[in-house]
Write a protein that holds these residues in place. Sequence first.
Motif: not given
Length: 175
Positions: A34-46
């Motif tokens: 779930d932390a990896r998924e959060l990193v993916v979402n943060c990168c996409t949003e950034f």
Amino acid sequence: MASSSGNDDDLTIPRAAINKMIKETLPNVRVANDARELVVNCCTEFIHLISSEANEICNKSEKKTISPEHVIQALESLGFGSYISEVKEVLQECKTVALKRRKASSRLENLGIPEEELLRQQQELFAKARQQQAELAQQEWLQMQQAAQQAQLAATASASHQAGSSQDEEDDDDI
């Protein structure tokens, strides 16, 4: 954060790329899924945030293509100025790699011969080499056949000579 509609799912960074970056950055640290998924979402949003801001800057300067300078200005205006020196270093590295690739690919172009023509010539040379090899094999086969025929003729002549000598002896006995 980006909404979770069907179209936004297509606009994410591949998880494999993020996993690789995490492993390279933090080789001895376990990261929950779930932390990896959060990193993916943060990168996409950034990326979405920076590219949208860079697009606005680009439009204000009446340009049609977002340039690296627009991205750098977007970082500054969004409060990410501390990343600019590192971004400029990465940009320079990318330009260097791109230049090396262009030089490598232009070596063929500098010959003045299209790639298709070079491939055709290569195939022609391969065909010629195969033909020469086949002719050489044919010559060797013919030489072996001739040697076998000569050996057979020699054996036949020798047998015939021996048969003729014994016939002469029989003729002498008849006298």
